[in-house]
Design a protein around this motif. Structure first.
Motif, PDB file in Angstrom:
ATOM      1  N   SER A   1       0.936  -1.211   0.135  1.00  0.00           N
ATOM      2  CA  SER A   1       0.009  -0.162   0.139  1.00  0.00           C
ATOM      3  C   SER A   1       0.901   1.179  -0.249  1.00  0.00           C
ATOM      4  O   SER A   1       2.132   0.880   0.415  1.00  0.00           O
ATOM      5  N   VAL A   2       0.443   2.331  -0.426  1.00  0.00           N
ATOM      6  CA  VAL A   2       1.220   3.455  -0.571  1.00  0.00           C
ATOM      7  C   VAL A   2       0.606   4.454   0.312  1.00  0.00           C
ATOM      8  O   VAL A   2      -0.595   4.917   0.092  1.00  0.00           O
ATOM      9  N   PRO A   3       1.164   4.905   1.603  1.00  0.00           N
ATOM     10  CA  PRO A   3       0.524   5.542   2.698  1.00  0.00           C
ATOM     11  C   PRO A   3       0.344   6.911   2.156  1.00  0.00           C
ATOM     12  O   PRO A   3       1.274   7.458   1.463  1.00  0.00           O
ATOM     13  N   ASN A   4      -0.695   7.587   2.288  1.00  0.00           N
ATOM     14  CA  ASN A   4      -0.845   9.045   1.922  1.00  0.00           C
ATOM     15  C   ASN A   4      -0.889   9.190   0.289  1.00  0.00           C
ATOM     16  O   ASN A   4       0.054  10.208  -0.221  1.00  0.00           O
ATOM     17  N   GLY A   5      -0.999   8.249  -0.696  1.00  0.00           N
ATOM     18  CA  GLY A   5      -1.023   8.181  -1.779  1.00  0.00           C
ATOM     19  C   GLY A   5      -1.680   9.411  -2.631  1.00  0.00           C
ATOM     20  O   GLY A   5      -2.793   9.630  -2.131  1.00  0.00           O
ATOM     21  N   ARG A   6      -1.020   9.868  -3.711  1.00  0.00           N
ATOM     22  CA  ARG A   6      -1.386  10.913  -4.451  1.00  0.00           C
ATOM     23  C   ARG A   6      -1.536  10.517  -5.773  1.00  0.00           C
ATOM     24  O   ARG A   6      -0.680  10.009  -6.236  1.00  0.00           O
ATOM     25  N   SER A   7      -2.706  10.939  -6.491  1.00  0.00           N
ATOM     26  CA  SER A   7      -2.623  10.698  -7.748  1.00  0.00           C
ATOM     27  C   SER A   7      -1.778  11.554  -8.736  1.00  0.00           C
ATOM     28  O   SER A   7      -1.612  12.954  -8.496  1.00  0.00           O
ATOM     29  N   TRP A   8      -1.297  11.058  -9.881  1.00  0.00           N
ATOM     30  CA  TRP A   8      -0.461  11.802 -10.569  1.00  0.00           C
ATOM     31  C   TRP A   8      -1.387  12.277 -11.954  1.00  0.00           C
ATOM     32  O   TRP A   8      -2.482  11.716 -12.115  1.00  0.00           O
ATOM     33  N   SER A   9      -1.269  13.718 -12.216  1.00  0.00           N
ATOM     34  CA  SER A   9      -2.061  14.338 -13.465  1.00  0.00           C
ATOM     35  C   SER A   9      -0.998  15.237 -13.862  1.00  0.00           C
ATOM     36  O   SER A   9      -0.011  15.719 -13.517  1.00  0.00           O
ATOM     37  N   PRO A  10      -1.131  15.669 -15.346  1.00  0.00           N
ATOM     38  CA  PRO A  10      -0.510  16.609 -15.810  1.00  0.00           C
ATOM     39  C   PRO A  10      -0.491  17.956 -15.006  1.00  0.00           C
ATOM     40  O   PRO A  10       0.597  18.487 -15.017  1.00  0.00           O
ATOM     41  N   SER A  11      -1.503  18.350 -14.371  1.00  0.00           N
ATOM     42  CA  SER A  11      -1.601  19.410 -13.798  1.00  0.00           C
ATOM     43  C   SER A  11      -0.714  19.383 -12.182  1.00  0.00           C
ATOM     44  O   SER A  11      -0.594  20.443 -11.793  1.00  0.00           O
TER      45      SER A  11
ATOM     46  N   ARG B   1      10.831   6.093  -9.182  1.00  0.00           N
ATOM     47  CA  ARG B   1       9.840   6.934  -8.988  1.00  0.00           C
ATOM     48  C   ARG B   1       8.772   6.783  -9.814  1.00  0.00           C
ATOM     49  O   ARG B   1       8.814   6.163 -10.955  1.00  0.00           O
ATOM     50  N   PHE B   2       7.590   6.666  -9.129  1.00  0.00           N
ATOM     51  CA  PHE B   2       6.549   6.597 -10.002  1.00  0.00           C
ATOM     52  C   PHE B   2       5.022   7.297  -9.571  1.00  0.00           C
ATOM     53  O   PHE B   2       5.029   7.919  -8.705  1.00  0.00           O
ATOM     54  N   GLY B   3       4.347   7.307 -10.708  1.00  0.00           N
ATOM     55  CA  GLY B   3       3.002   7.872 -10.314  1.00  0.00           C
ATOM     56  C   GLY B   3       1.748   6.971 -10.330  1.00  0.00           C
ATOM     57  O   GLY B   3       1.654   5.897 -10.927  1.00  0.00           O
ATOM     58  N   LEU B   4       0.707   7.386  -9.473  1.00  0.00           N
ATOM     59  CA  LEU B   4      -0.576   6.498  -9.426  1.00  0.00           C
ATOM     60  C   LEU B   4      -1.483   7.227 -10.276  1.00  0.00           C
ATOM     61  O   LEU B   4      -1.679   8.485 -10.088  1.00  0.00           O
ATOM     62  N   ARG B   5      -1.926   6.412 -11.150  1.00  0.00           N
ATOM     63  CA  ARG B   5      -3.259   7.019 -11.767  1.00  0.00           C
ATOM     64  C   ARG B   5      -4.059   5.982 -12.413  1.00  0.00           C
ATOM     65  O   ARG B   5      -3.816   4.652 -12.373  1.00  0.00           O
ATOM     66  N   THR B   6      -5.138   6.146 -12.709  1.00  0.00           N
ATOM     67  CA  THR B   6      -6.126   5.331 -13.563  1.00  0.00           C
ATOM     68  C   THR B   6      -6.171   5.936 -15.088  1.00  0.00           C
ATOM     69  O   THR B   6      -6.536   6.964 -15.152  1.00  0.00           O
ATOM     70  N   ILE B   7      -6.390   5.082 -16.055  1.00  0.00           N
ATOM     71  CA  ILE B   7      -6.757   5.557 -17.356  1.00  0.00           C
ATOM     72  C   ILE B   7      -7.758   4.481 -17.970  1.00  0.00           C
ATOM     73  O   ILE B   7      -7.657   3.227 -17.677  1.00  0.00           O
ATOM     74  N   ALA B   8      -8.850   5.218 -18.177  1.00  0.00           N
ATOM     75  CA  ALA B   8     -10.043   4.188 -19.025  1.00  0.00           C
ATOM     76  C   ALA B   8     -10.609   5.062 -20.217  1.00  0.00           C
ATOM     77  O   ALA B   8     -10.189   6.165 -20.289  1.00  0.00           O
ATOM     78  N   THR B   9     -11.536   4.477 -20.660  1.00  0.00           N
ATOM     79  CA  THR B   9     -12.641   5.079 -21.709  1.00  0.00           C
ATOM     80  C   THR B   9     -13.658   4.948 -21.305  1.00  0.00           C
ATOM     81  O   THR B   9     -14.250   3.954 -20.732  1.00  0.00           O
TER      82      THR B   9
END
Length: 96
Positions: free
Chosen positions: A23-33, A60-68
């Motif tokens: 688990s990623v404590p205090n995880g923040r999502s990655w976004s372009p902004s 180093r990694f970013g947390l994000r979801t990508i869907a359509t």
């Protein structure tokens, strides 16, 4: 092995078959902004001694979801507008 000399306070994973869930404590999502990146350090130590460092890596990694949804591309559940894709001189609007 920079940043890996002192392993005190690190978590410990039981040996597995090449993968573990974390688990990623205090995880923040990655976004372009808000391109927030998390750090993961993994050290391999000799099983008989936590002091015997065999290898270490930091990524180093970013947390994000990508869907359509229909024709929309969703990044973290929000529509993402792409500019410059399949661009033609006849239009200057975003592709949605």
């Amino acid at each position: 092995a920079s940043g890996c000399q002192n392993l005190e306070g690190w978590g410990h994973l039981e040996p597995s078959e090449g993968f573990s869930r974390l688990s990623v404590p205090n995880g923040r999502s990655w976004s372009p902004s808000d391109p927030w990146l998390h750090r993961l350090k993994v050290a391999m130590v000799h099983e008989d001694s936590d002091e015997d460092l065999l290898d270490c890596i930091e990524v180093r990694f970013g947390l994000r979801t990508i869907a359509t949804r229909g024709r929309a591309i969703l990044l973290n559940g929000e529509p993402l507008k792409l500019f410059g894709v399949n661009r033609h001189e006849l239009t200057d609007t975003a592709v949605t």
